[in-house]
Enzyme design. Structure first.
Site, PDB file in Angstrom:
ATOM      1  N   CYS A   1       6.108 -20.361  -4.624  1.00 18.71           N
ATOM      2  CA  CYS A   1       6.121 -21.579  -5.426  1.00 18.71           C
ATOM      3  C   CYS A   1       5.462 -21.275  -6.769  1.00 18.71           C
ATOM      4  CB  CYS A   1       5.366 -22.762  -4.826  1.00 18.71           C
ATOM      5  SG  CYS A   1       5.943 -23.255  -3.215  1.00 18.71           S
TER       6      CYS A   1
ATOM      7  N   ARG B   1       9.414 -17.307  -8.437  1.00 16.45           N
ATOM      8  CA  ARG B   1       8.435 -17.554  -7.376  1.00 16.45           C
ATOM      9  C   ARG B   1       8.969 -18.486  -6.294  1.00 16.45           C
ATOM     10  NH1 ARG B   1       3.284 -16.114  -8.715  1.00 16.45           N
ATOM     11  NH2 ARG B   1       2.517 -17.482  -7.102  1.00 16.45           N
TER      12      ARG B   1
ATOM     13  N   TRP C   1       9.228 -22.675  -2.873  1.00 18.17           N
ATOM     14  CA  TRP C   1       9.703 -21.740  -1.848  1.00 18.17           C
ATOM     15  C   TRP C   1       9.115 -22.297  -0.567  1.00 18.17           C
ATOM     16  CZ3 TRP C   1       7.605 -18.412   1.822  1.00 18.17           C
ATOM     17  CH2 TRP C   1       8.465 -17.427   2.324  1.00 18.17           C
TER      18      TRP C   1
ATOM     19  N   ASN D   1       0.773 -24.661  -4.637  1.00 14.96           N
ATOM     20  CA  ASN D   1       1.293 -23.374  -4.176  1.00 14.96           C
ATOM     21  C   ASN D   1       0.302 -22.847  -3.147  1.00 14.96           C
ATOM     22  OD1 ASN D   1       2.274 -20.735  -3.924  1.00 14.96           O
ATOM     23  ND2 ASN D   1       1.068 -20.030  -5.664  1.00 14.96           N
ATOM     24  N   GLY D   2       0.776 -22.598  -1.923  1.00 15.30           N
ATOM     25  CA  GLY D   2      -0.120 -22.096  -0.879  1.00 15.30           C
ATOM     26  C   GLY D   2       0.168 -22.780   0.447  1.00 15.30           C
TER      27      GLY D   2
ATOM     28  N   GLU E   1      13.529   2.725  -0.147  1.00 13.45           N
ATOM     29  CA  GLU E   1      13.527   1.811  -1.292  1.00 13.45           C
ATOM     30  C   GLU E   1      14.963   1.472  -1.724  1.00 13.45           C
ATOM     31  OE1 GLU E   1      11.579  -0.122  -2.610  1.00 13.45           O
ATOM     32  OE2 GLU E   1      12.232  -0.467  -4.652  1.00 13.45           O
TER      33      GLU E   1
ATOM     34  N   LYS F   1      16.443  -2.282  -1.772  1.00 11.69           N
ATOM     35  CA  LYS F   1      17.006  -2.897  -2.979  1.00 11.69           C
ATOM     36  C   LYS F   1      18.381  -3.487  -2.656  1.00 11.69           C
ATOM     37  CE  LYS F   1      14.325  -3.379  -5.131  1.00 11.69           C
ATOM     38  NZ  LYS F   1      12.982  -2.916  -4.908  1.00 11.69           N
TER      39      LYS F   1
ATOM     40  N   GLU G   1      18.122  -6.661  -0.364  1.00 12.34           N
ATOM     41  CA  GLU G   1      17.539  -7.882  -0.901  1.00 12.34           C
ATOM     42  C   GLU G   1      18.387  -8.547  -1.974  1.00 12.34           C
ATOM     43  OE1 GLU G   1      13.650  -7.469  -2.696  1.00 12.34           O
ATOM     44  OE2 GLU G   1      14.133  -5.481  -3.419  1.00 12.34           O
TER      45      GLU G   1
ATOM     46  N   HIS H   1      19.503  11.837  15.388  1.00 11.55           N
ATOM     47  CA  HIS H   1      18.836  11.289  16.570  1.00 11.55           C
ATOM     48  C   HIS H   1      19.246   9.841  16.828  1.00 11.55           C
ATOM     49  CE1 HIS H   1      16.414  14.875  16.923  1.00 11.55           C
ATOM     50  NE2 HIS H   1      16.156  14.791  15.624  1.00 11.55           N
TER      51      HIS H   1
ATOM     52  N   LYS I   1       8.993 -13.840  -5.603  1.00  3.13           N
ATOM     53  CA  LYS I   1       8.438 -12.653  -6.248  1.00  3.13           C
ATOM     54  C   LYS I   1       7.068 -12.270  -5.694  1.00  3.13           C
ATOM     55  CE  LYS I   1       8.240  -9.436  -9.403  1.00  3.13           C
ATOM     56  NZ  LYS I   1       9.023  -8.243  -9.077  1.00  3.13           N
TER      57      LYS I   1
HETATM   58  C1  F6R Z   1      10.981  -5.824  -3.195  1.00  3.03           C
HETATM   59  C2  F6R Z   1       9.723  -6.420  -3.585  1.00  3.03           C
HETATM   60  C3  F6R Z   1       8.722  -6.714  -2.523  1.00  3.03           C
HETATM   61  C4  F6R Z   1       7.302  -6.472  -3.071  1.00  3.03           C
HETATM   62  C5  F6R Z   1       6.263  -6.936  -2.037  1.00  3.03           C
HETATM   63  C6  F6R Z   1       4.852  -6.636  -2.489  1.00  3.03           C
HETATM   64  O1  F6R Z   1      11.781  -5.558  -4.303  1.00  3.03           O
HETATM   65  O2  F6R Z   1       9.492  -6.703  -4.724  1.00  3.03           O
HETATM   66  O3  F6R Z   1       8.959  -5.969  -1.379  1.00  3.03           O
HETATM   67  O4  F6R Z   1       7.146  -5.119  -3.345  1.00  3.03           O
HETATM   68  O5  F6R Z   1       6.411  -8.299  -1.820  1.00  3.03           O
HETATM   69  O6  F6R Z   1       4.588  -7.259  -3.705  1.00  3.03           O
HETATM   70  P1  F6R Z   1       3.392  -6.790  -4.632  1.00  3.03           P
HETATM   71  O7  F6R Z   1       3.708  -5.433  -5.116  1.00  3.03           O
HETATM   72  O8  F6R Z   1       3.337  -7.809  -5.723  1.00  3.03           O
HETATM   73  O9  F6R Z   1       2.156  -6.800  -3.771  1.00  3.03           O
END
Ligand code: F6R
Length: 610
Positions: A2, A27, A74, A100-101, A482, A486, A489, A505, A605
């Site tokens: 949020c 967010r 969110w 937010n929380g 990674e 990517k 997501e 395996h 985010k």
């Molecule tokens: C994926 C992504 C998330 C963040 C994770 C940790 O693209 O962005 O997996 O890496 O939520 O976030 P931070 O780095 O802000 O602690």
């Protein structure tokens, strides 16, 4: 999760709130709302959907008022409905709250308030805050009513609160969710992050846990929860508002991928001196301590966790220090064994991820020294760490992390050089080679970006596949993870990352003519030949091979259907280059599928809830 933004001004604030929310949408974007006070009347507009969708229905910009709050949601408690969208109000509709929380004791508070006669219209935890303030308001000043309510609330919150009967004051409070105060000219702001208000002010106060802010258009005062005023530092932010704009790119994600040469150059700037790595004063760890450590534990989530895995490889290989990488969410609930010769490193773009914050607090109970590698100045995690190394990626707005990841790798690499030198695990020549290697990375990244056309071609051919595998070894195994993350997501295609040799395996059973298999196979002395063998195994089963290979490689193009070349570099540095084609591939596939990669479904985010 949020986003919240609030403004008290001497002129109309609707546009400022709207632009603030547009920057905060990363967010949370399942619903959005705003509240304003004008002539003693509280007006609220909200709805389900993204900012622009709801704006089309309610025309946020038509609303007038010189004080207001905005929120993008969110969802945590309560489904995605109009009633559950913020702002929330009390029974008399004189108090408006954005949050937010998570309020952990909301059920208990709700029962208490219902007994007192309060009527609830939403399923959110947030609504209890508005009613609780209302309950405490009788005969009290608004500041005291908020304070009394905050003392009863358990959980995490960043709050913005307006009172129709006090139209010149905006109250905010924070506990374990990010909130900043912006000091403007005849106007003051609150926001979940700095970029959302940067076009109006670069003078920022970072609120700490258990602090409350009382803002008027001319004043911003900060108090503890007992009402004692605190003197706070006002920081001047160097990022400019432009950094938080798309600058002609279709999406933030693409812009941020293309910004990586600049981001790495900034991250290196001033830190490579002759044959030394130098960090700024925030680094805060002494050479004698760094020489004495016996182990490193890295805590992180998601993409940052993948950076941690790459860091583990660098630290063990080059600085010869045992390193363990832990999911922060797991670490915090198990009884890890840490002693004073262990350094704990938190890696986090936002510095606000709830699991990483909690894991770091848990680690600190053992009396260990802590270091954070973080992109956001003044964020919660940086404030509780003994030392900080900032990545200088600039604001990362796209939900999928890209430039933050590569700058994290760059910082881990610099930190490894520093340790290797202090602990004498590499000779001067090797250190010089490592420093030379990273100096070239910004230019080399530019040439990886030049491969974008070839990557787009792959996206056009395979965007309709349902699954894919990403395989790599050594320092490029985390890059396989990674790359798969990517793709998942932003494109919602199922993807798995594996160490290439593990394929036989189990996952090899999945390979057929429909399965794209992305090999991250830069040339190295350790595993290259073995990876060639793995490529043959996939080819024999009809898999579609896309390979990331080193320029000049003659073998891989003979076996792979598509080869994307990265420049020659040191093995440990190849991960910074090899991840970029995977970021672009995920981006183009999402775009081809018509998804907005900046706002992937169900994601936010910074994950500021557990
Ligand atoms: C994926 C992504 C998330 C963040 C994770 C940790 O693209 O962005 O997996 O890496 O939520 O976030 P931070 O780095 O802000 O602690």
């Amino acid at each position: 999760m949020c986003g919240i933004v609030g403004v008290v001004s001497d002129n109309n604030v609707s546009e400022k709130l709207f632009n603030g929310l547009a920057n905060l949408e990363y967010r949370g974007y399942d619903s959005v709302g705003m509240s304003f006070i004008k002539n003693g009347r509280l007006t609220i507009r909200k709805g389900v959907g993204k900012l622009q969708e709801v704006h089309k229905k309610v025309d946020f910009l038509k609303l007038k008022g010189s004080i207001g709050l905005g929120h993008c949601r969110w969802s945590t408690h309560g489904g995605v409905t109009q009633n559950n969208a913020h702002p929330h109000v009390d029974c008399k509709k004189r108090i408006s709250v954005v949050h937010n929380g998570i309020i952990e004791n909301y059920s208990e508070l709700k029962r208490f308030l219902i007994k007192k006669g309060h009527k609830f219209y939403s399923q959110t935890d947030t609504e209890v805050i508005a009613h609780l303030i209302e309950e405490n308001l009788e005969g009290s000043k608004i500041e005291d009513a908020v304070r009394s309510a905050l003392k009863k609330i358990e959980g995490s919150y960043a709050l913005g609160i307006l009172f129709a009967d006090n139209p010149g004051k905006l109250i905010a409070a924070r506990n374990e969710s990010p909130l900043v105060v912006g000091i403007g000219n005849n106007e003051n702001f609150i926001a979940s992050d700095v970029p959302s208000i940067l076009r109006h002010t670069n003078k920022i106060i970072y609120l700490e846990d258990m602090e409350m802010a009382v803002l008027t258009k001319n004043e911003a005062k900060i108090f503890d929860f007992d009402g004692k005023e605190k003197s706070k530092q006002v920081d001047t932010i160097k990022w400019n508002a432009e950094a938080a704009q798309k600058s002609g790119f279709k999406h933030f994600m693409l812009k941020e991928i293309y910004e990586q040469p600049r981001a790495i150059a900034d991250t290196l700037n001033g830190r490579l001196e002759n044959n030394h790595v130098v960090f700024e004063k925030e680094f805060g760890l002494s050479n004698s301590f760094l020489k004495s450590i016996k182990r490193i534990v890295i805590l992180a989530c998601g993409t940052s966790w993948h950076a941690g895995l790459t860091g583990e490889f660098m630290l063990e290989e080059l600085a010869k220090i045992p390193a363990d990488v832990e999911y922060a969410s797991e670490f915090r609930y198990r009884h890890a064994l840490l002693d004073k010769q262990t350094l704990v490193i938190a890696i986090t773009q936002s510095g606000e991820t709830a699991d990483t914050l909690a894991a770091l607090k848990e680690a600190k109970k053992y009396g260990v020294k802590t270091l954070s590698i973080c992109n956001v100045m003044g964020s919660s995690i940086t404030r509780i760490s003994d030392g900080v190394i900032y990545t200088r990626a600039g604001p990362e707005i796209g939900v999928a992390s890209t430039k933050a990841f590569t700058t994290q790798l760059a910082v881990l690499y610099l930190f490894t050089i520093l340790l290797a030198k202090l602990r004498d695990t590499l000779n001067e020549m090797q250190i010089r080679d490592m420093m030379e290697g990273i100096r070239k990375i910004p230019l080399q990244l530019q040439s990886v970006l030049d491969e974008d056309k070839e990557i787009l071609k792959c996206a056009e051919l395979y965007y309709n596949k349902q699954n894919s595998l990403y395989l790599g070894r050594g320092v490029n195994f985390p890059i396989a993870l990674e790359g798969a993350l990517k793709l998942k997501e932003v494109s919602y295609i199922h993807a798995e990352g594996y160490p290439a040799a593990e394929m036989k395996h189990g996952p090899i059973a999945l390979i057929d003519r429909q399965m794209p298999v992305v090999f991250i196979a830069p040339h190295d002395f350790y595993t290259y030949k073995k990876v060639l063998g793995n490529i043959e195994e996939v080819k024999a089963r009809g898999g579609i091979i896309i390979a990331i290979a080193t320029e000049g490689d003659k073998e891989i193009p003979k076996k792979a259907k598509h080869t994307i070349f990265i420049p020659k570099t040191l093995y440990t540095l190849s991960s910074i280059l090899s991840v970029v084609p995977l970021q672009l591939l995920a981006y183009h596939i999402a775009d081809k599928l018509g998804h907005n990669p900046d706002l992937p479904k169900n994601l936010a985010k910074s994950v500021t809830v557990e």
